[in-house]
Write a protein that holds these residues in place. Structure first.
Motif, PDB file in Angstrom:
ATOM      1  N   UNK A 267      48.804  60.932  77.012  1.00  0.00           N
ATOM      2  CA  UNK A 267      48.114  62.201  76.783  1.00  0.00           C
ATOM      3  C   UNK A 267      48.497  62.709  75.396  1.00  0.00           C
ATOM      4  N   UNK A 268      47.530  63.282  74.699  1.00  0.00           N
ATOM      5  CA  UNK A 268      47.766  63.691  73.324  1.00  0.00           C
ATOM      6  C   UNK A 268      48.665  64.922  73.232  1.00  0.00           C
ATOM      7  N   UNK A 269      49.430  64.993  72.136  1.00  0.00           N
ATOM      8  CA  UNK A 269      50.184  66.183  71.777  1.00  0.00           C
ATOM      9  C   UNK A 269      49.711  66.644  70.408  1.00  0.00           C
ATOM     10  N   UNK A 270      49.414  67.938  70.304  1.00  0.00           N
ATOM     11  CA  UNK A 270      48.928  68.526  69.061  1.00  0.00           C
ATOM     12  C   UNK A 270      50.024  69.441  68.528  1.00  0.00           C
ATOM     13  N   UNK A 271      50.400  69.262  67.260  1.00  0.00           N
ATOM     14  CA  UNK A 271      51.574  69.951  66.721  1.00  0.00           C
ATOM     15  C   UNK A 271      51.316  70.448  65.307  1.00  0.00           C
ATOM     16  N   UNK A 272      51.871  71.632  65.000  1.00  0.00           N
ATOM     17  CA  UNK A 272      51.918  72.145  63.637  1.00  0.00           C
ATOM     18  C   UNK A 272      53.368  72.147  63.163  1.00  0.00           C
ATOM     19  N   UNK A 273      53.566  71.857  61.885  1.00  0.00           N
ATOM     20  CA  UNK A 273      54.884  71.927  61.265  1.00  0.00           C
ATOM     21  C   UNK A 273      54.776  72.816  60.021  1.00  0.00           C
ATOM     22  N   UNK A 274      55.687  73.790  59.878  1.00  0.00           N
ATOM     23  CA  UNK A 274      55.659  74.680  58.720  1.00  0.00           C
ATOM     24  C   UNK A 274      57.077  74.989  58.253  1.00  0.00           C
ATOM     25  N   UNK A 275      57.157  75.706  57.133  1.00  0.00           N
ATOM     26  CA  UNK A 275      58.404  76.306  56.728  1.00  0.00           C
ATOM     27  C   UNK A 275      58.717  77.495  57.621  1.00  0.00           C
ATOM     28  N   UNK A 276      59.822  78.199  57.362  1.00  0.00           N
ATOM     29  CA  UNK A 276      60.188  79.358  58.190  1.00  0.00           C
ATOM     30  C   UNK A 276      59.130  80.459  58.144  1.00  0.00           C
ATOM     31  N   UNK A 277      59.070  81.232  59.223  1.00  0.00           N
ATOM     32  CA  UNK A 277      58.213  82.410  59.243  1.00  0.00           C
ATOM     33  C   UNK A 277      56.838  82.205  59.823  1.00  0.00           C
ATOM     34  N   UNK A 278      56.671  81.233  60.702  1.00  0.00           N
ATOM     35  CA  UNK A 278      55.368  81.016  61.336  1.00  0.00           C
ATOM     36  C   UNK A 278      55.554  80.773  62.827  1.00  0.00           C
ATOM     37  N   UNK A 279      55.240  81.799  63.632  1.00  0.00           N
ATOM     38  CA  UNK A 279      55.213  81.662  65.086  1.00  0.00           C
ATOM     39  C   UNK A 279      53.811  81.972  65.566  1.00  0.00           C
ATOM     40  N   UNK A 280      53.297  81.147  66.471  1.00  0.00           N
ATOM     41  CA  UNK A 280      51.886  81.234  66.871  1.00  0.00           C
ATOM     42  C   UNK A 280      51.762  81.631  68.343  1.00  0.00           C
ATOM     43  N   UNK A 281      50.542  81.974  68.739  1.00  0.00           N
ATOM     44  CA  UNK A 281      50.169  82.123  70.143  1.00  0.00           C
ATOM     45  C   UNK A 281      49.064  81.117  70.422  1.00  0.00           C
ATOM     46  N   UNK A 282      48.725  80.917  71.710  1.00  0.00           N
ATOM     47  CA  UNK A 282      47.690  79.914  72.011  1.00  0.00           C
ATOM     48  C   UNK A 282      46.563  80.468  72.872  1.00  0.00           C
ATOM     49  N   UNK A 283      46.301  81.774  72.816  1.00  0.00           N
ATOM     50  CA  UNK A 283      45.107  82.298  73.478  1.00  0.00           C
ATOM     51  C   UNK A 283      43.865  81.587  72.955  1.00  0.00           C
ATOM     52  N   UNK A 284      42.955  81.233  73.869  1.00  0.00           N
ATOM     53  CA  UNK A 284      41.780  80.464  73.498  1.00  0.00           C
ATOM     54  C   UNK A 284      41.930  78.984  73.742  1.00  0.00           C
ATOM     55  N   UNK A 285      43.103  78.574  74.283  1.00  0.00           N
ATOM     56  CA  UNK A 285      43.358  77.181  74.650  1.00  0.00           C
ATOM     57  C   UNK A 285      42.998  76.966  76.115  1.00  0.00           C
ATOM     58  N   UNK A 286      42.503  75.795  76.471  1.00  0.00           N
ATOM     59  CA  UNK A 286      42.189  75.499  77.865  1.00  0.00           C
ATOM     60  C   UNK A 286      43.451  75.641  78.717  1.00  0.00           C
ATOM     61  N   UNK A 287      43.267  76.038  79.959  1.00  0.00           N
ATOM     62  CA  UNK A 287      44.406  76.346  80.827  1.00  0.00           C
ATOM     63  C   UNK A 287      45.293  75.134  81.091  1.00  0.00           C
ATOM     64  N   UNK A 288      44.741  73.944  81.034  1.00  0.00           N
ATOM     65  CA  UNK A 288      45.513  72.745  81.375  1.00  0.00           C
ATOM     66  C   UNK A 288      46.494  72.329  80.278  1.00  0.00           C
ATOM     67  N   UNK A 289      46.327  72.839  79.057  1.00  0.00           N
ATOM     68  CA  UNK A 289      47.233  72.516  77.961  1.00  0.00           C
ATOM     69  C   UNK A 289      48.455  73.423  78.013  1.00  0.00           C
ATOM     70  N   UNK A 290      49.627  72.851  77.735  1.00  0.00           N
ATOM     71  CA  UNK A 290      50.886  73.595  77.825  1.00  0.00           C
ATOM     72  C   UNK A 290      51.471  73.818  76.440  1.00  0.00           C
ATOM     73  N   UNK A 291      51.751  75.088  76.118  1.00  0.00           N
ATOM     74  CA  UNK A 291      52.417  75.417  74.862  1.00  0.00           C
ATOM     75  C   UNK A 291      53.910  75.198  75.030  1.00  0.00           C
ATOM     76  N   UNK A 292      54.466  74.256  74.289  1.00  0.00           N
ATOM     77  CA  UNK A 292      55.873  73.885  74.420  1.00  0.00           C
ATOM     78  C   UNK A 292      56.787  74.713  73.520  1.00  0.00           C
ATOM     79  N   UNK A 293      56.280  75.149  72.373  1.00  0.00           N
ATOM     80  CA  UNK A 293      57.110  75.859  71.402  1.00  0.00           C
ATOM     81  C   UNK A 293      56.211  76.712  70.521  1.00  0.00           C
ATOM     82  N   UNK A 294      56.598  77.962  70.273  1.00  0.00           N
ATOM     83  CA  UNK A 294      55.787  78.861  69.451  1.00  0.00           C
ATOM     84  C   UNK A 294      56.197  78.844  67.982  1.00  0.00           C
TER      85      UNK A 294
END
Length: 320
Positions: free
Chosen positions: A146-173
């Motif tokens: 199963x695919x994993x979708x990931x963003x990598x940034x420098x410091x100062x970027x925390x996200x939310x995942x509203x608008x994502x299908x319910x079956x996908x799990x947010x592992x880290x903000x």
């Protein structure tokens, strides 16, 4: 393989701009397919930054040994599956054009299989890592299905995942988690979007919408791709919830963290992820004591470790 790979023959294809009606439309900016892909992507042949046991080869070598070319009117990128020994030859290609936003639609017929030692990725990255960001659209290792979708940034970027299908799990903000090496990940739930399951249905389409407010990824399986996605005027607002949506906002001003992103397709072997977790995978660790040994001694295990790309289309927002 069930087809022959034809050597690279290069020519240019003019891409017309489209006239669209409406408040904001997406206009075709680039089309990469079998007519021009190897004009628009460059081969990376330096040592692997992720310390894999593959050796990325030049365009000349890849073409000479059938690791890059065309098959079934699609772009083929593969791994050497005939030669024993370490430093197995593989391919990594990077787009010559970099982007600061857009809608990216990739029609992929086949991706590397869910096989021990294999670490494939379709991703984007900026010139200064991690401060200019990285977007991992398709990525996994070993027998992951199963695919994993990931963003990598420098410091100062925390996200939310509203608008994502319910079956996908947010592992880290926090997209700088683990000093950016871990990043912010969303784990998907369907086995038709990655590896063997993806190939069993003939692949499908991944679409990425990148705006100042969010980065969203959709997957449409072969046979269930909406006409709107394949049209010359795609409209993400009609696609429903994303497979993975990363929202910026006060905790992450996305334009500060994602800049000048180039597209990449590659096939790594072992290295800092697939090799590091080898012992955690009972199926893989039963094959050989280490990932490196398995890759060196079993070339035929990588016959299906290839990308077959029908097209990549890039659209830019246009105010009508």
């Amino acid at each position: 393989m069930r087809f022959s790979v034809h050597s690279v023959s290069l020519w240019l294809c003019a891409i017309p701009f489209l006239s669209l009606v409406g408040a904001q439309q997406y206009v075709l900016h680039h089309l990469f397919d079998h007519t021009n892909f190897f004009d628009e992507f460059s081969f990376f042949s330096e040592p692997d930054p992720t310390r894999g046991v593959q050796r990325y080869v030049s365009a000349f070598e890849a073409n000479a040994v059938d690791l890059a070319g065309f098959a079934n009117d699609a772009v083929f990128l593969g791994v050497d599956y005939t030669t024993p020994g370490p430093w197995r030859r593989s391919v990594r290609v990077t787009s010559n054009t970099a982007y600061d936003s857009g809608l990216f639609i990739a029609d992929i017929a086949h991706m590397p299989t869910s096989s021990c030692g294999v670490w494939p990725a379709f991703w984007m990255f900026g010139p200064q890592w991690p401060y200019d960001g990285e977007i991992d659209i398709i990525e996994g290792v070993n027998t992951q299905d199963k695919n994993k979708v990931t963003l990598h940034t420098g410091p100062g970027c925390s996200i939310t995942n509203e608008g994502t299908v319910a079956s996908t799990t947010l592992k880290e903000t926090n997209c700088n988690a683990g000093d950016a090496y871990l990043g912010c990940t969303q784990a998907t739930a369907s086995n038709d979007n990655y590896g063997d399951g993806f190939n069993d249905i003939g692949g499908g389409v991944y679409a990425i919408q990148w705006t100042d407010e969010h980065i969203s990824v959709w997957f449409f399986p072969r046979g269930r791709i909406p006409d709107n996605v394949e049209s010359d005027s795609p409209d993400p607002s009609a696609w429903g919830p994303a497979l993975a949506r990363f929202n910026g906002g006060e905790e992450c001003h996305l334009p500060d963290h994602f800049k000048k992103q180039s597209l990449v397709f590659n096939i790594a072997l072992c290295g800092e992820w697939a090799g590091r977790v080898w012992g955690d995978n009972a199926e893989c660790s039963a094959l050989a004591p280490t990932c490196d040994e398995w890759v060196a001694d079993n070339p035929d295990a990588f016959a299906e470790a290839y990308w077959l790309i029908n097209s990549v289309r890039i659209f830019q927002a246009h105010e009508a």
